[in-house]
Design a protein around this motif. Structure first.
Motif, mmCIF file in Angstrom:
data_model
loop_
_atom_site.group_PDB
_atom_site.id
_atom_site.type_symbol
_atom_site.label_atom_id
_atom_site.label_comp_id
_atom_site.label_asym_id
_atom_site.label_seq_id
_atom_site.Cartn_x
_atom_site.Cartn_y
_atom_site.Cartn_z
ATOM 1 N N GLY A 185 0.852 -1.190 0.000
ATOM 2 C CA GLY A 185 0.000 0.000 0.000
ATOM 3 C C GLY A 185 0.887 1.238 0.000
ATOM 4 N N TRP A 186 0.240 2.402 -0.060
ATOM 5 C CA TRP A 186 1.002 3.659 0.074
ATOM 6 C C TRP A 186 0.979 4.000 1.567
ATOM 7 C CZ3 TRP A 186 -0.607 9.193 -1.834
ATOM 8 C CH2 TRP A 186 0.503 10.044 -1.654
ATOM 9 N N VAL A 187 2.131 3.835 2.209
ATOM 10 C CA VAL A 187 2.181 3.765 3.667
ATOM 11 C C VAL A 187 2.921 4.966 4.267
ATOM 12 C CG1 VAL A 187 2.706 2.229 5.608
ATOM 13 C CG2 VAL A 187 2.379 1.259 3.329
ATOM 14 N N GLN A 188 2.407 5.465 5.385
ATOM 15 C CA GLN A 188 3.002 6.618 6.075
ATOM 16 C C GLN A 188 4.306 6.219 6.781
ATOM 17 O OE1 GLN A 188 -0.414 7.194 8.407
ATOM 18 N NE2 GLN A 188 -1.589 8.079 6.737
ATOM 19 N N THR A 189 5.379 6.241 6.023
ATOM 20 C CA THR A 189 6.710 5.964 6.563
ATOM 21 C C THR A 189 7.626 7.068 6.046
ATOM 22 O OG1 THR A 189 7.344 4.720 4.608
ATOM 23 C CG2 THR A 189 6.325 3.459 6.384
ATOM 24 N N ASP A 190 8.915 6.967 6.371
ATOM 25 C CA ASP A 190 9.852 7.948 5.808
ATOM 26 C C ASP A 190 9.805 7.892 4.285
ATOM 27 O OD1 ASP A 190 10.629 8.723 8.327
ATOM 28 O OD2 ASP A 190 12.292 7.286 8.423
ATOM 29 N N MET A 191 9.661 6.685 3.747
ATOM 30 C CA MET A 191 9.613 6.566 2.292
ATOM 31 C C MET A 191 8.274 7.039 1.735
ATOM 32 S SD MET A 191 10.060 3.283 -0.264
ATOM 33 C CE MET A 191 11.657 2.778 0.320
ATOM 34 N N LEU A 197 -1.553 7.011 2.177
ATOM 35 C CA LEU A 197 -2.964 6.702 2.447
ATOM 36 C C LEU A 197 -3.194 5.897 3.716
ATOM 37 C CD1 LEU A 197 -4.176 5.821 -1.174
ATOM 38 C CD2 LEU A 197 -4.529 7.947 0.116
ATOM 39 N N ILE A 198 -2.237 5.064 4.096
ATOM 40 C CA ILE A 198 -2.508 4.189 5.253
ATOM 41 C C ILE A 198 -1.352 4.212 6.251
ATOM 42 C CG2 ILE A 198 -4.064 2.608 4.020
ATOM 43 C CD1 ILE A 198 -1.712 0.638 3.798
ATOM 44 N N ALA A 199 -1.707 3.871 7.498
ATOM 45 C CA ALA A 199 -0.711 3.807 8.575
ATOM 46 C C ALA A 199 0.050 2.487 8.487
ATOM 47 C CB ALA A 199 -1.419 3.918 9.919
ATOM 48 N N VAL A 200 1.209 2.483 9.118
ATOM 49 C CA VAL A 200 2.057 1.276 9.132
ATOM 50 C C VAL A 200 1.282 0.072 9.671
ATOM 51 C CG1 VAL A 200 4.019 0.233 10.340
ATOM 52 C CG2 VAL A 200 4.285 2.461 9.249
ATOM 53 N N GLU A 201 0.505 0.285 10.737
ATOM 54 C CA GLU A 201 -0.206 -0.837 11.381
ATOM 55 C C GLU A 201 -1.166 -1.508 10.393
ATOM 56 O OE1 GLU A 201 0.040 2.277 12.672
ATOM 57 O OE2 GLU A 201 1.683 1.657 13.997
#
Ligand code: NAP
Length: 232
Positions: A185-191, A197-201
């Motif tokens: 997914g498109w994930v809220q990380t440094d990258m 759109l979504i949190a790591v969890e």
């Protein structure tokens, strides 16, 4: 009867999606080997290691000698190997602005390292009888899904990783080892950045669910974190 303890080995485990996966697998009762470049600075992992069966090990995946040494040091079978470590490079590399050195760096981390990990840990994966190699790819590596162009370095590295997955799936079938490509997914990380759109969890939970539900038809294929098949 008590279920045998299962063992996850994951690279790039100190932050982002890797760290999210480590947390989930530990909570699910797995033994985890978390590889990262600087264990002494991996505060979240060191904290988790106080409460769970977590071993934090040093590994720069570009260093093939270190991969080989780690394979010698680890004795137990590996049920799931997650090749998670990855780099994106500069944003939106467009036509006329490709840097060859950086491109090679992306291939070293995103492609070659995944194959070297699989090769080095073949005995551990074989011993686990039914192991899975999960390779953190990206929808950006899907040639069929590319409608916006650009992203030469990252796109080509993940497309190459997908090709590696397909060959591994064929070559390792005899050893009862599966290889799949995953899009987190498109994930809220440094990258992924803060607008993702979504949190790591959410990503990690979805990815673990996909791996928990693995069946033979999935070998050599590409799935997102919700279990949807993706085109190459
Ligand atoms: N976030 C997204 O939206 C997204 C979307 C599609 C695919 N992905 C893929 O998902 C994976 C994880 O991404 P993320 O978002 O969690 O990225 P991230 O937050 O940038 O974390 C990347 C991880 O990879 C590690 N790494 C980089 N180079 C390494 C090397 N040479 N040796 C060992 N570890 C290295 C980093 O370690 P250091 O802390 O030492 O730098 C870090 O732990 C990557 O393969 C990425 O391509 C992410």
């Amino acid at each position: 009867m008590v279920a045998p303890i299962r063992h996850l080995l994951i690279t790039g485990a100190n932050r982002g999606i890797g760290l999210g996966l480590v947390r989930l697998y530990l909570r699910a009762g797995w033994q985890v080997t978390a590889a990262c470049r600087s264990p002494e600075r991996a505060a979240s992992l060191l904290q988790l290691a106080q409460d769970y069966p977590l071993e934090v090990v040093e590994l720069d995946v570009k260093c093939h000698g270190a991969i080989a040494q780690l394979a010698k040091d680890i004795q137990s079978p590996v049920n799931v190997l997650i090749n998670n470590a990855g780099i994106y490079g500069p944003d939106n590399v467009s036509f006329g602005h490709t840097d060859a050195d950086l491109w090679q760096e992306l291939f070293a981390v995103n492609v070659i390292a995944a194959q070297k990990m699989a090769e080095a840990f073949l005995p551990h994966l074989t011993a686990a009888k039914g192991a899975i190699i999960a390779n953190m790819s990206s929808k950006m590596g899907s040639i069929a899904d590319n409608s916006s162009g650009g992203g030469y370095l990252y796109r080509s590295s993940k497309a190459a990783l997908n090709a590696v997955v397909k060959s591994q799936a064929i070559d390792l079938q005899h050893a009862n080892i599966a290889s799949i490509a995953l899009h987190p997914g498109w994930v809220q990380t440094d990258m992924g950045g803060p607008n993702a759109l979504i949190a790591v969890e959410e990503s990690a939970q979805g990815l673990k669910q996909v791996l928990d539900g693995y069946h033979a038809d999935m070998n050599g294929r590409f799935f997102d974190y919700q279990g949807q098949p993706l085109p190459w």
